[in-house]
Design a protein around this motif. Structure first.
Motif, PDB file in Angstrom:
ATOM      1  N   UNK A   1      35.307 -19.574  57.417  1.00  0.00           N
ATOM      2  CA  UNK A   1      35.751 -20.373  56.241  1.00  0.00           C
ATOM      3  C   UNK A   1      36.372 -21.364  55.704  1.00  0.00           C
ATOM      4  N   UNK A   2      35.592 -22.740  54.564  1.00  0.00           N
ATOM      5  CA  UNK A   2      36.653 -23.353  53.911  1.00  0.00           C
ATOM      6  C   UNK A   2      35.760 -23.562  52.074  1.00  0.00           C
ATOM      7  N   UNK A   3      36.893 -24.368  51.780  1.00  0.00           N
ATOM      8  CA  UNK A   3      36.599 -24.437  50.723  1.00  0.00           C
ATOM      9  C   UNK A   3      35.185 -25.588  50.381  1.00  0.00           C
ATOM     10  N   UNK A   4      35.408 -26.675  51.544  1.00  0.00           N
ATOM     11  CA  UNK A   4      35.085 -27.314  51.552  1.00  0.00           C
ATOM     12  C   UNK A   4      32.954 -27.114  52.203  1.00  0.00           C
ATOM     13  N   UNK A   5      33.021 -28.570  52.506  1.00  0.00           N
ATOM     14  CA  UNK A   5      31.340 -28.945  53.320  1.00  0.00           C
ATOM     15  C   UNK A   5      31.704 -28.081  54.667  1.00  0.00           C
ATOM     16  N   UNK A   6      32.454 -27.817  55.512  1.00  0.00           N
ATOM     17  CA  UNK A   6      32.538 -27.220  56.770  1.00  0.00           C
ATOM     18  C   UNK A   6      33.317 -25.714  57.217  1.00  0.00           C
ATOM     19  N   UNK A   7      33.347 -25.599  58.523  1.00  0.00           N
ATOM     20  CA  UNK A   7      33.587 -24.754  58.482  1.00  0.00           C
ATOM     21  C   UNK A   7      34.887 -25.116  59.815  1.00  0.00           C
ATOM     22  N   UNK A   8      35.564 -23.962  60.238  1.00  0.00           N
ATOM     23  CA  UNK A   8      36.323 -24.471  60.904  1.00  0.00           C
ATOM     24  C   UNK A   8      36.993 -23.866  62.208  1.00  0.00           C
ATOM     25  N   UNK A   9      36.842 -24.281  63.573  1.00  0.00           N
ATOM     26  CA  UNK A   9      36.046 -23.176  64.562  1.00  0.00           C
ATOM     27  C   UNK A   9      37.525 -23.788  65.645  1.00  0.00           C
ATOM     28  N   UNK A  10      38.280 -22.662  65.793  1.00  0.00           N
ATOM     29  CA  UNK A  10      39.500 -22.380  66.444  1.00  0.00           C
ATOM     30  C   UNK A  10      39.048 -21.795  67.680  1.00  0.00           C
ATOM     31  N   UNK A  11      39.173 -23.000  68.917  1.00  0.00           N
ATOM     32  CA  UNK A  11      39.082 -22.579  70.106  1.00  0.00           C
ATOM     33  C   UNK A  11      40.434 -22.317  71.138  1.00  0.00           C
ATOM     34  N   UNK A  12      40.237 -21.410  71.867  1.00  0.00           N
ATOM     35  CA  UNK A  12      41.263 -21.225  73.170  1.00  0.00           C
ATOM     36  C   UNK A  12      40.900 -20.850  74.393  1.00  0.00           C
ATOM     37  N   UNK A  13      40.985 -22.563  74.663  1.00  0.00           N
ATOM     38  CA  UNK A  13      40.715 -22.470  76.459  1.00  0.00           C
ATOM     39  C   UNK A  13      41.837 -21.965  77.919  1.00  0.00           C
ATOM     40  N   UNK A  14      41.846 -20.932  78.174  1.00  0.00           N
ATOM     41  CA  UNK A  14      42.916 -20.036  79.153  1.00  0.00           C
ATOM     42  C   UNK A  14      42.089 -20.448  80.921  1.00  0.00           C
TER      43      UNK A  14
END
Length: 200
Positions: free
Chosen positions: A91-104
């Motif tokens: 979550x963030x304080x703004x209007x969006x979420x952060x998606x963290x991706x890890x491709x291995x």
């Protein structure tokens, strides 16, 4: 796939075919210059019978070696990899979420994977004004940044590429479609859909 990679992948069959062509051309040239003739063949009947046996044995051995090579390459020397993708939502304080991706990708074969190139496509699901697609070209690597690829992946080694994207809250879910391509032309694919909700 360009011609260079195609030749690399089929070099065994190409060498075998070229060897046969060279042998046939040598025989034709010898016949043309009368090094070989019908009379000479009659005079050398006994020697030719022995030569025929030797040639037959040679062809049998060459065929056996070629067949074994094809089998061995297909079972052991072929490139094999295990791609995985992991996504976490924050979550963030703004209007969006952060998606963290890890491709291995893990090299589960015995041959080295050269110059793996990752590619990632995002399909954002949601209301019509939110639905969209994104192509990801910027990556980070373990212990390195601002580079797009690692040069090689040795046998039993795993390499990771990672990054992040901001996804608006209104989106319902995101589908990640990832691929990794080696310079040999081999490719591996994996996909995953995640809900656009922070991980608990």
């Amino acid at each position: 796939m360009d011609i260079y990679n195609w030749v690399r992948r089929h070099r065994g069959a190409i060498i075998f075919a070229l060897s046969i062509i060279v042998i046939l051309l040598l025989i034709a040239n010898a016949w043309k210059h009368q090094v070989l003739s019908s009379e000479w063949l009659k005079d050398q009947k006994g020697a030719l019978a022995a030569l025929n046996s030797i040639v037959t044995l040679f062809v049998f051995i060459a065929g056996a070696i070629f067949s074994y090579y094809r089998f061995f390459k297909g079972r052991t020397l072929s490139l094999r990899a295990d791609p995985q993708i992991n996504v976490t939502v924050h979550p963030t304080d703004g209007s969006s979420n952060i998606h963290a991706y890890d491709l291995s990708i893990k090299n589960v074969g015995t041959s080295t994977i050269w110059n793996p190139k990752p590619h990632l496509k995002l399909i954002i699901h949601g209301p019509p004004n939110i639905e969209s697609e994104r192509e990801i070209s910027g990556w980070y690597e373990e212990e390195r940044a601002n580079e797009h690829t690692v040069p090689v992946i040795e046998a039993d080694e795993r390499v990771s590429f990672f990054g992040h994207q901001e996804i608006q809250h209104e989106a319902w879910a995101v589908t990640y479609i990832a691929s990794i391509q080696a310079d040999s032309g081999d490719s591996w694919y994996i996909s995953k859909t995640v809900t656009n909700a922070p991980n608990k």
